[in-house]
Design an enzyme around this catalytic site. Structure first.
Site, PDB file in Angstrom:
ATOM      1  N   GLN A 100       0.852  -1.195   0.000  1.00 13.28           N
ATOM      2  CA  GLN A 100       0.000   0.000   0.000  1.00 13.28           C
ATOM      3  C   GLN A 100       0.889   1.247   0.000  1.00 13.28           C
ATOM      4  O   GLN A 100       0.397   2.359  -0.117  1.00 13.28           O
ATOM      5  CB  GLN A 100      -0.898   0.029   1.236  1.00 13.28           C
ATOM      6  N   ASP A 103       6.242   4.674  -1.542  1.00 14.13           N
ATOM      7  CA  ASP A 103       7.596   5.244  -1.413  1.00 14.13           C
ATOM      8  C   ASP A 103       8.653   4.531  -2.256  1.00 14.13           C
ATOM      9  O   ASP A 103       9.789   5.003  -2.343  1.00 14.13           O
ATOM     10  CB  ASP A 103       8.024   5.260   0.074  1.00 14.13           C
ATOM     11  N   HIS A 118      -1.368   1.335  -4.354  1.00 16.05           N
ATOM     12  CA  HIS A 118      -1.726   2.753  -4.250  1.00 16.05           C
ATOM     13  C   HIS A 118      -0.819   3.653  -5.073  1.00 16.05           C
ATOM     14  O   HIS A 118      -0.748   4.854  -4.836  1.00 16.05           O
ATOM     15  CB  HIS A 118      -1.709   3.194  -2.764  1.00 16.05           C
ATOM     16  N   CYS A 146       1.039  19.410 -18.240  1.00 15.82           N
ATOM     17  CA  CYS A 146       1.315  18.264 -19.111  1.00 15.82           C
ATOM     18  C   CYS A 146       1.853  18.764 -20.456  1.00 15.82           C
ATOM     19  O   CYS A 146       1.208  19.613 -21.100  1.00 15.82           O
ATOM     20  CB  CYS A 146       0.014  17.483 -19.333  1.00 15.82           C
ATOM     21  N   THR A 187       0.373  -2.787   8.669  1.00 18.30           N
ATOM     22  CA  THR A 187      -0.812  -2.091   8.150  1.00 18.30           C
ATOM     23  C   THR A 187      -1.932  -2.131   9.190  1.00 18.30           C
ATOM     24  O   THR A 187      -2.119  -3.106   9.879  1.00 18.30           O
ATOM     25  CB  THR A 187      -1.314  -2.707   6.821  1.00 18.30           C
ATOM     26  N   ASN A 212       3.001  -6.617  13.652  1.00 20.57           N
ATOM     27  CA  ASN A 212       2.608  -5.239  13.953  1.00 20.57           C
ATOM     28  C   ASN A 212       2.858  -5.016  15.447  1.00 20.57           C
ATOM     29  O   ASN A 212       2.542  -5.890  16.240  1.00 20.57           O
ATOM     30  CB  ASN A 212       1.108  -5.065  13.632  1.00 20.57           C
ATOM     31  N   PRO A 213       3.426  -3.847  15.847  1.00 23.17           N
ATOM     32  CA  PRO A 213       3.617  -3.612  17.287  1.00 23.17           C
ATOM     33  C   PRO A 213       2.291  -3.395  18.012  1.00 23.17           C
ATOM     34  O   PRO A 213       2.194  -3.517  19.220  1.00 23.17           O
ATOM     35  CB  PRO A 213       4.475  -2.347  17.345  1.00 23.17           C
TER      36      PRO A 213
HETATM   37  N1  APR Z   1       6.695  -2.072  12.152  1.00 21.61           N
HETATM   38  C1  APR Z   1       5.496  -2.632  11.826  1.00 21.61           C
HETATM   39  N2  APR Z   1       4.310  -1.984  11.926  1.00 21.61           N
HETATM   40  C2  APR Z   1       4.349  -0.718  12.382  1.00 21.61           C
HETATM   41  C3  APR Z   1       5.549  -0.059  12.739  1.00 21.61           C
HETATM   42  C4  APR Z   1       6.758  -0.795  12.596  1.00 21.61           C
HETATM   43  N3  APR Z   1       7.940  -0.251  12.922  1.00 21.61           N
HETATM   44  N4  APR Z   1       5.241   1.204  13.139  1.00 21.61           N
HETATM   45  C5  APR Z   1       3.893   1.341  13.030  1.00 21.61           C
HETATM   46  N5  APR Z   1       3.358   0.178  12.583  1.00 21.61           N
HETATM   47  C6  APR Z   1       1.966  -0.143  12.299  1.00 21.61           C
HETATM   48  C7  APR Z   1       0.954   0.631  13.090  1.00 21.61           C
HETATM   49  O1  APR Z   1       0.662  -0.062  14.302  1.00 21.61           O
HETATM   50  C8  APR Z   1      -0.253   0.600  12.137  1.00 21.61           C
HETATM   51  O2  APR Z   1      -1.023  -0.581  12.337  1.00 21.61           O
HETATM   52  O3  APR Z   1       1.770   0.238  10.963  1.00 21.61           O
HETATM   53  C9  APR Z   1       0.392   0.539  10.760  1.00 21.61           C
HETATM   54  C10 APR Z   1       0.304   1.848  10.003  1.00 21.61           C
HETATM   55  O4  APR Z   1      -1.050   2.065   9.733  1.00 21.61           O
HETATM   56  P1  APR Z   1      -1.483   3.287   8.775  1.00 21.61           P
HETATM   57  O5  APR Z   1      -0.737   4.507   9.139  1.00 21.61           O
HETATM   58  O6  APR Z   1      -2.979   3.263   8.740  1.00 21.61           O
HETATM   59  O7  APR Z   1      -0.905   2.850   7.359  1.00 21.61           O
HETATM   60  P2  APR Z   1      -1.533   1.835   6.347  1.00 21.61           P
HETATM   61  O8  APR Z   1      -2.165   0.663   7.026  1.00 21.61           O
HETATM   62  O9  APR Z   1      -0.475   1.532   5.345  1.00 21.61           O
HETATM   63  O10 APR Z   1      -2.670   2.705   5.631  1.00 21.61           O
HETATM   64  C11 APR Z   1      -3.289   2.073   4.538  1.00 21.61           C
HETATM   65  O11 APR Z   1      -4.556   3.971   3.971  1.00 21.61           O
HETATM   66  O12 APR Z   1      -4.529   6.105   4.179  1.00 21.61           O
HETATM   67  C12 APR Z   1      -4.480   5.157   3.232  1.00 21.61           C
HETATM   68  O13 APR Z   1      -3.429   5.064   1.149  1.00 21.61           O
HETATM   69  C13 APR Z   1      -3.190   5.183   2.509  1.00 21.61           C
HETATM   70  O14 APR Z   1      -1.752   3.344   1.974  1.00 21.61           O
HETATM   71  C14 APR Z   1      -2.458   3.964   3.032  1.00 21.61           C
HETATM   72  C15 APR Z   1      -3.601   3.081   3.480  1.00 21.61           C
END
Ligand code: APR
Length: 252
Positions: A100, A103, A118, A146, A187, A212-213
């Site tokens: 998702q 980067d 994404h 463009c 995620t 996930n932490p």
């Molecule tokens: N290692 C693993 N997980 C981690 C770490 C880490 N060091 N640090 C944070 N996290 C976890 C958090 O606990 C959280 O569950 O990563 C997750 C980040 O969640 P979001 O910020 O919601 O990111 P994401 O799940 O990728 O969001 C999904 O939503 O907003 C849209 O397009 C956007 O791609 C994004 C999508």
């Protein structure tokens, strides 16, 4: 850290699918999507910037926000989580990395088969023609125009209220429905359709592991849940897989 039963499944798996979110890039210093924006951008929520409506309303602001994020990403380095995933890819006959994240750090770490749900912040496209634009003439205009149709340029990422690229979501669904093991890493599992993929894998009989932490809405449904950061857990997992699958990648 890695339960015996999971080691056994990893040793015999032939097809692995991985879904990564912003948490995998957190240890590269790229703020997760739901972390508060920092500095100048703290006053905005991503949901207020990452939409077609926000771009139409204020294209300059949205373009500058992505320019700031592009710089952040350009100075970030892949972390041990990205590197471990690139190593794991070589250890299984079939390995699909669905991300998702926008980067591009998975590719910079050496992952070959990356499905970008994404989009990718380092790519630019025309807002009107929806086609990728590799280059455009030097200009002071923000956003630039463009070179083909004069429309505004925008980052090639999927905004809220936009649908995911068909090929990417199709490949992600195929990989999630046919894998033996599904890893959901970093995620929050709250944004659909990506958040559907772990459940799809589970319903098709795959072994599902969450890293996930923190807990997520999916934690209780996973077969295995390793509470920890991706940068710490994934290198350990890769070492266990390497040991368990001596002789490197099994023939397809
Ligand atoms: N290692 C693993 N997980 C981690 C770490 C880490 N060091 N640090 C944070 N996290 C976890 C958090 O606990 C959280 O569950 O990563 C997750 C980040 O969640 P979001 O910020 O919601 O990111 P994401 O799940 O990728 O969001 C999904 O939503 O907003 C849209 O397009 C956007 O791609 C994004 C999508």
């Amino acid at each position: 850290m890695i339960p015996e039963k999971l080691r056994e499944q990893l040793a015999k798996a032939r097809s692995v699918a991985v879904l990564t979110g912003a948490g995998v890039s957190a240890e590269s210093g790229v703020p997760t999507f739901r972390d508060a924006q920092t500095g100048l951008w703290a006053q905005f929520k991503p949901e207020e910037l990452a939409t077609p409506r926000a771009f139409r309303r204020n294209p300059k602001l949205v373009w500058e926000w992505y320019a700031w994020r592009r710089e952040l990403v350009a100075s970030a380095q892949p972390n041990p989580a990205h590197i471990a995933l690139a190593e794991l890819e070589l250890l299984f006959p079939k390995f699909n990395l669905i991300t998702q994240n926008v980067d591009g750090l998975h590719q910079r770490a050496g992952s070959q088969h990356v499905i970008e749900l994404h989009g990718n912040i380092t790519r630019t496209k025309c807002f009107d023609e929806d086609t990728v634009v590799e280059a455009w003439p030097e200009t002071d205009a923000v956003p630039p125009k463009c070179p083909k149709c004069g429309g505004l340029l925008r980052p090639d990422v999927v905004w809220f209220e936009e649908s995911l690229p068909e090929t990417a979501i199709g490949a992600a669904i195929a990989a999630s429905s046919t894998c033996d093991i599904f890893l959901s890493i970093g995620t929050s599992t709250v944004v659909y359709p990506a958040a559907e993929l772990p459940s799809l894998a589970l319903n098709r009989g795959a072994t599902v592991l969450e890293i996930n932490p923190a807990r997520t809405p999916f934690t209780d449904r996973a077969h295995f849940s390793l509470e920890g950061t991706a940068g710490v857990v994934l290198p350990v997992l890769a070492a266990v897989v390497k040991k368990g699958r001596k002789g490197g990648r099994k023939g397809a």
